[in-house]
Design a protein around this motif. Sequence first.
Motif, PDB file in Angstrom:
ATOM      1  N   PRO A  12       0.804  -1.229   0.000  1.00  0.00           N
ATOM      2  CA  PRO A  12       0.000   0.000   0.000  1.00  0.00           C
ATOM      3  C   PRO A  12       0.834   1.274   0.000  1.00  0.00           C
ATOM      4  N   GLU A  13       2.020   1.226   0.559  1.00  0.00           N
ATOM      5  CA  GLU A  13       2.851   2.440   0.598  1.00  0.00           C
ATOM      6  C   GLU A  13       3.298   2.862  -0.793  1.00  0.00           C
ATOM      7  N   LEU A  14       3.373   1.908  -1.720  1.00  0.00           N
ATOM      8  CA  LEU A  14       3.781   2.238  -3.084  1.00  0.00           C
ATOM      9  C   LEU A  14       2.781   3.151  -3.765  1.00  0.00           C
ATOM     10  N   PHE A  15       1.522   3.110  -3.355  1.00  0.00           N
ATOM     11  CA  PHE A  15       0.450   3.837  -4.014  1.00  0.00           C
ATOM     12  C   PHE A  15       0.236   5.223  -3.426  1.00  0.00           C
ATOM     13  N   GLU A  16       1.185   5.684  -2.620  1.00  0.00           N
ATOM     14  CA  GLU A  16       1.123   7.037  -2.095  1.00  0.00           C
ATOM     15  C   GLU A  16       2.099   7.970  -2.824  1.00  0.00           C
ATOM     16  N   ARG A  17       2.791   7.442  -3.816  1.00  0.00           N
ATOM     17  CA  ARG A  17       3.774   8.239  -4.537  1.00  0.00           C
ATOM     18  C   ARG A  17       3.130   8.912  -5.748  1.00  0.00           C
ATOM     19  N   PRO A  18       3.640  10.087  -6.125  1.00  0.00           N
ATOM     20  CA  PRO A  18       2.999  10.848  -7.215  1.00  0.00           C
ATOM     21  C   PRO A  18       2.941  10.101  -8.545  1.00  0.00           C
ATOM     22  N   PHE A  19       3.951   9.292  -8.900  1.00  0.00           N
ATOM     23  CA  PHE A  19       3.962   8.645 -10.209  1.00  0.00           C
ATOM     24  C   PHE A  19       2.821   7.642 -10.373  1.00  0.00           C
ATOM     25  N   ILE A  20       2.237   7.199  -9.248  1.00  0.00           N
ATOM     26  CA  ILE A  20       1.192   6.192  -9.345  1.00  0.00           C
ATOM     27  C   ILE A  20      -0.036   6.739 -10.053  1.00  0.00           C
ATOM     28  N   GLN A  21      -0.178   8.056 -10.091  1.00  0.00           N
ATOM     29  CA  GLN A  21      -1.327   8.645 -10.793  1.00  0.00           C
ATOM     30  C   GLN A  21      -1.298   8.321 -12.280  1.00  0.00           C
ATOM     31  N   GLN A  22      -0.123   8.437 -12.894  1.00  0.00           N
ATOM     32  CA  GLN A  22      -0.013   8.137 -14.315  1.00  0.00           C
ATOM     33  C   GLN A  22      -0.194   6.641 -14.581  1.00  0.00           C
ATOM     34  N   VAL A  23       0.315   5.826 -13.666  1.00  0.00           N
ATOM     35  CA  VAL A  23       0.118   4.386 -13.805  1.00  0.00           C
ATOM     36  C   VAL A  23      -1.363   4.055 -13.743  1.00  0.00           C
ATOM     37  N   TYR A  24      -2.049   4.670 -12.786  1.00  0.00           N
ATOM     38  CA  TYR A  24      -3.478   4.389 -12.641  1.00  0.00           C
ATOM     39  C   TYR A  24      -4.267   4.864 -13.858  1.00  0.00           C
ATOM     40  N   LEU A  25      -3.966   6.043 -14.367  1.00  0.00           N
ATOM     41  CA  LEU A  25      -4.670   6.550 -15.544  1.00  0.00           C
ATOM     42  C   LEU A  25      -4.490   5.618 -16.741  1.00  0.00           C
ATOM     43  N   ALA A  26      -3.274   5.064 -16.900  1.00  0.00           N
ATOM     44  CA  ALA A  26      -3.025   4.145 -18.004  1.00  0.00           C
ATOM     45  C   ALA A  26      -3.766   2.823 -17.806  1.00  0.00           C
ATOM     46  N   VAL A  27      -3.714   2.288 -16.583  1.00  0.00           N
ATOM     47  CA  VAL A  27      -4.386   1.023 -16.298  1.00  0.00           C
ATOM     48  C   VAL A  27      -5.898   1.179 -16.434  1.00  0.00           C
ATOM     49  N   MET A  28      -6.427   2.283 -15.908  1.00  0.00           N
ATOM     50  CA  MET A  28      -7.864   2.513 -16.000  1.00  0.00           C
ATOM     51  C   MET A  28      -8.294   2.753 -17.442  1.00  0.00           C
ATOM     52  N   TRP A  29      -7.473   3.439 -18.229  1.00  0.00           N
ATOM     53  CA  TRP A  29      -7.817   3.643 -19.643  1.00  0.00           C
ATOM     54  C   TRP A  29      -7.931   2.305 -20.357  1.00  0.00           C
ATOM     55  N   LEU A  30      -6.998   1.400 -20.109  1.00  0.00           N
ATOM     56  CA  LEU A  30      -7.049   0.095 -20.760  1.00  0.00           C
ATOM     57  C   LEU A  30      -8.296  -0.674 -20.333  1.00  0.00           C
ATOM     58  N   ALA A  31      -8.614  -0.623 -19.046  1.00  0.00           N
ATOM     59  CA  ALA A  31      -9.801  -1.331 -18.562  1.00  0.00           C
ATOM     60  C   ALA A  31     -11.078  -0.738 -19.155  1.00  0.00           C
ATOM     61  N   MET A  32     -11.200   0.582 -19.138  1.00  0.00           N
ATOM     62  CA  MET A  32     -12.391   1.226 -19.683  1.00  0.00           C
ATOM     63  C   MET A  32     -12.484   1.057 -21.193  1.00  0.00           C
ATOM     64  N   SER A  33     -11.355   0.896 -21.865  1.00  0.00           N
ATOM     65  CA  SER A  33     -11.380   0.747 -23.326  1.00  0.00           C
ATOM     66  C   SER A  33     -12.033  -0.557 -23.743  1.00  0.00           C
ATOM     67  N   SER A  34     -12.184  -1.510 -22.809  1.00  0.00           N
ATOM     68  CA  SER A  34     -12.855  -2.764 -23.147  1.00  0.00           C
ATOM     69  C   SER A  34     -14.292  -2.522 -23.598  1.00  0.00           C
ATOM     70  N   THR A  35     -14.873  -1.375 -23.230  1.00  0.00           N
ATOM     71  CA  THR A  35     -16.251  -1.077 -23.615  1.00  0.00           C
ATOM     72  C   THR A  35     -16.387  -0.689 -25.085  1.00  0.00           C
ATOM     73  N   MET A  36     -15.282  -0.376 -25.760  1.00  0.00           N
ATOM     74  CA  MET A  36     -15.404   0.103 -27.140  1.00  0.00           C
ATOM     75  C   MET A  36     -14.973  -0.924 -28.183  1.00  0.00           C
ATOM     76  N   TYR A  37     -14.386  -2.035 -27.773  1.00  0.00           N
ATOM     77  CA  TYR A  37     -13.855  -2.983 -28.751  1.00  0.00           C
ATOM     78  C   TYR A  37     -14.912  -3.924 -29.310  1.00  0.00           C
ATOM     79  N   ASN A  38     -15.915  -4.279 -28.523  1.00  0.00           N
ATOM     80  CA  ASN A  38     -16.865  -5.296 -28.974  1.00  0.00           C
ATOM     81  C   ASN A  38     -17.598  -4.930 -30.259  1.00  0.00           C
TER      82      ASN A  38
END
Length: 429
Positions: free
Chosen positions: A278-304
Amino acid sequence: MDTLFTSTEYPINWTNHPNETEEYWNQFVQPVWRIVLWAIAYSTIVIVSVVGNITVIWIIVAHKRMRTVTNYFLVNLAFAEASMAVFNTVINFVYAVHNEWYFGLIYCRFHNFFPIAAVFASICSMTAIAVDRYMAIIHPLKQRLSSTQTKVIISVIWALALLLAFPQYYYSNMDWLPGRVVCYIDWPEYTLLDFKTIYYVCVAILLYFLPLLVMGCAYLVVGLNLWASEIPGDSSNRYHEQLNAKRKVVKMMIVVVCTFAVCWLPYHVYFLLHQSFPELFERPFIQQVYLAVMWLAMSSTMYNPIIYCCLNDRFRVGFKRAFRWCPCVPAGSSDAMELKCTRYMHTQTSMCKGSRMDSTVCAVLPASEDGARTAPLGRAGAGPGAGGGRGSALHSPSLELTSNGSSSRSMSKTVSETSSFYSGSNLPA
């Protein structure tokens, strides 16, 4: 915010204590150029998903030929994905950009509640399609689902989805920090029971691992049946056409399932790492990681919709009809008929009606120059190919193939097969 992972405790590095004066600061503010790039990426998801899935729903609902058991589940899948794109993706992005909540307590609860329900409905619809394909191909003689039964199953899926997501709604809350507002989940604390961890593990199993296991087993058995076996002595053209039609449907659904699995896997890995480090997710760079991971997950709605258009002839025709106003979409004179009937006999005129088993039942009449053929019985000089002989299509039953590849006799009839966990930012709140 993290609607699934957020704790009620604020990370230490969000505060400063110079001269013993507490000062809150937001470490997740991004430069404008980065926000613009992410906005374009997330906007693409919303536009493609909403337009594509609404078109899929129109193709199925507006054309009687497309109203099959499999397609009813595809309508439910398209509705869930379009809804998640509208209600979740945009808000996710806005909140993740600066990790500040602008939308009030009611929408905070809805935002934490709805994505889990939508993803559960999506994955259960894909699982239901896999089971339906398994029953149709492996056990073709068993009774198939009716349209009423299918609608009941879809209703049960949504009831279970809402029940599973309810804890996220019930424990959602807002808090006002100096200079900003956060939306989070105030999970209860028990001495003997870690409710939050148990809930997260159950959600991961029910929304990802268990459905993929069921679908993997079902499609493995179906694939072995369709690609590794042949019916001895039956090599007619119609049999192979039916077999190829079944293979196309299964291929399309396998691609849909694999796309979902790939898109959501990084998010679940992110979730597991969050539980362990959990301590790893308090660092500023995790925001960009999360935005990328969430974009990939949300993009599943447009491929079908793209997959349907590329791998299914009828959906391709439907998309052409829906976007025929676009100059880059070619129009075909025979396209309109393809949604009504699949024609296997190139020299015959077919009158078709749809069935709920991905089949086309066609009453076939031999074509003639004037479009209709009469063959009176007992006419002088009538040979085998005319009115009264053995070759008459009006009187001789023909050997046809049923939808499961077996043979049956019929009178001129052809049967052919034709966050929460998923919303919000997983940034510290």
